[in-house]
Design a protein around this motif. Sequence first.
Motif, short mmCIF file in Angstrom:
data_model
loop_
_atom_site.label_atom_id
_atom_site.label_comp_id
_atom_site.label_asym_id
_atom_site.label_seq_id
_atom_site.Cartn_x
_atom_site.Cartn_y
_atom_site.Cartn_z
N ILE A 49 13.37 4.84 -0.62
CA ILE A 49 12.24 5.73 -0.36
C ILE A 49 12.22 6.01 1.14
O ILE A 49 12.20 5.09 1.95
CB ILE A 49 10.91 5.08 -0.80
N LEU A 50 12.25 7.29 1.49
CA LEU A 50 12.23 7.71 2.89
C LEU A 50 11.10 8.69 3.14
O LEU A 50 10.68 9.42 2.24
CB LEU A 50 13.56 8.35 3.29
N PHE A 51 10.65 8.71 4.38
CA PHE A 51 9.56 9.59 4.78
C PHE A 51 10.03 10.41 5.99
O PHE A 51 10.52 9.86 6.97
CB PHE A 51 8.33 8.77 5.17
N HIS A 52 9.88 11.72 5.90
CA HIS A 52 10.22 12.62 7.01
C HIS A 52 9.08 12.54 8.02
O HIS A 52 7.92 12.82 7.69
CB HIS A 52 10.41 14.05 6.48
N THR B 250 0.84 -1.21 0.00
CA THR B 250 0.00 0.00 0.00
C THR B 250 0.87 1.25 0.00
O THR B 250 0.59 2.21 -0.73
CB THR B 250 -0.95 0.01 1.22
N ILE B 251 1.94 1.24 0.80
CA ILE B 251 2.85 2.38 0.84
C ILE B 251 3.49 2.59 -0.53
O ILE B 251 3.53 3.71 -1.05
CB ILE B 251 3.94 2.20 1.92
N TYR B 252 3.99 1.50 -1.15
CA TYR B 252 4.61 1.62 -2.48
C TYR B 252 3.62 2.15 -3.51
O TYR B 252 3.98 2.97 -4.36
CB TYR B 252 5.16 0.26 -2.94
N THR B 253 2.37 1.72 -3.43
CA THR B 253 1.34 2.21 -4.35
C THR B 253 1.11 3.71 -4.15
O THR B 253 1.03 4.48 -5.11
CB THR B 253 0.02 1.44 -4.16
N MET B 254 1.02 4.13 -2.89
CA MET B 254 0.82 5.55 -2.59
C MET B 254 2.00 6.39 -3.07
O MET B 254 1.81 7.49 -3.58
CB MET B 254 0.59 5.74 -1.09
N TRP C 69 0.87 15.65 7.35
CA TRP C 69 0.07 15.14 6.23
C TRP C 69 -1.12 14.34 6.77
O TRP C 69 -2.23 14.49 6.29
CB TRP C 69 0.96 14.29 5.32
N LEU C 70 -0.88 13.52 7.77
CA LEU C 70 -1.96 12.72 8.35
C LEU C 70 -3.02 13.61 9.01
O LEU C 70 -4.22 13.36 8.86
CB LEU C 70 -1.40 11.74 9.41
N GLU D 245 0.72 10.04 -3.68
CA GLU D 245 -0.34 10.31 -2.71
C GLU D 245 0.20 10.60 -1.32
O GLU D 245 -0.55 11.02 -0.44
CB GLU D 245 -1.28 9.10 -2.62
N ILE D 246 1.49 10.36 -1.12
CA ILE D 246 2.09 10.53 0.19
C ILE D 246 3.44 11.25 0.03
O ILE D 246 4.18 10.94 -0.91
CB ILE D 246 2.25 9.16 0.89
N PRO D 247 3.75 12.20 0.89
CA PRO D 247 5.03 12.92 0.76
C PRO D 247 6.21 11.99 1.07
O PRO D 247 6.21 11.29 2.08
CB PRO D 247 4.93 14.05 1.78
N HIS D 248 7.20 11.99 0.19
CA HIS D 248 8.36 11.13 0.35
C HIS D 248 9.56 11.73 -0.37
O HIS D 248 9.42 12.66 -1.15
CB HIS D 248 8.08 9.74 -0.23
N ILE D 249 10.72 11.17 -0.09
CA ILE D 249 11.93 11.53 -0.82
C ILE D 249 12.64 10.24 -1.20
O ILE D 249 12.42 9.19 -0.58
CB ILE D 249 12.88 12.43 0.02
#
Length: 92
Positions: free
Chosen positions: A77-80, A58-62, A87-88, A67-71
């Motif tokens: 793939i990392l999430f701050h 689900t995370i990879y799809t987003m 965001w939530l 759909e989700i902030p990432h770098i």
Amino acid sequence: MKQYLKLELLIELPNDLEIELIKPSTTQFDNSINIQTDKKMTMSVAELAEELQISNTTIYTMVSQNEIPHIKVRGRILFHRATIEKWLMNNE
């Protein structure tokens, strides 16, 4: 996780009513949300999936659908953490 939110309450009270306001002695409040955490600043896909209790897929799809902030750092793939928390709160 501790979260602090500044609330303002405006109430018109009778002049003869006595009120005592109790304020925290050392805490400073401002207009931002203060999130205190001892956790690390970034999360991996697996760590975020565990926190949100959803699957890695689900995370990879987003991520693939932006759909989700990432770098991405060197292919990872990392999430701050603070960005994800904001965001939530905005997507409730």
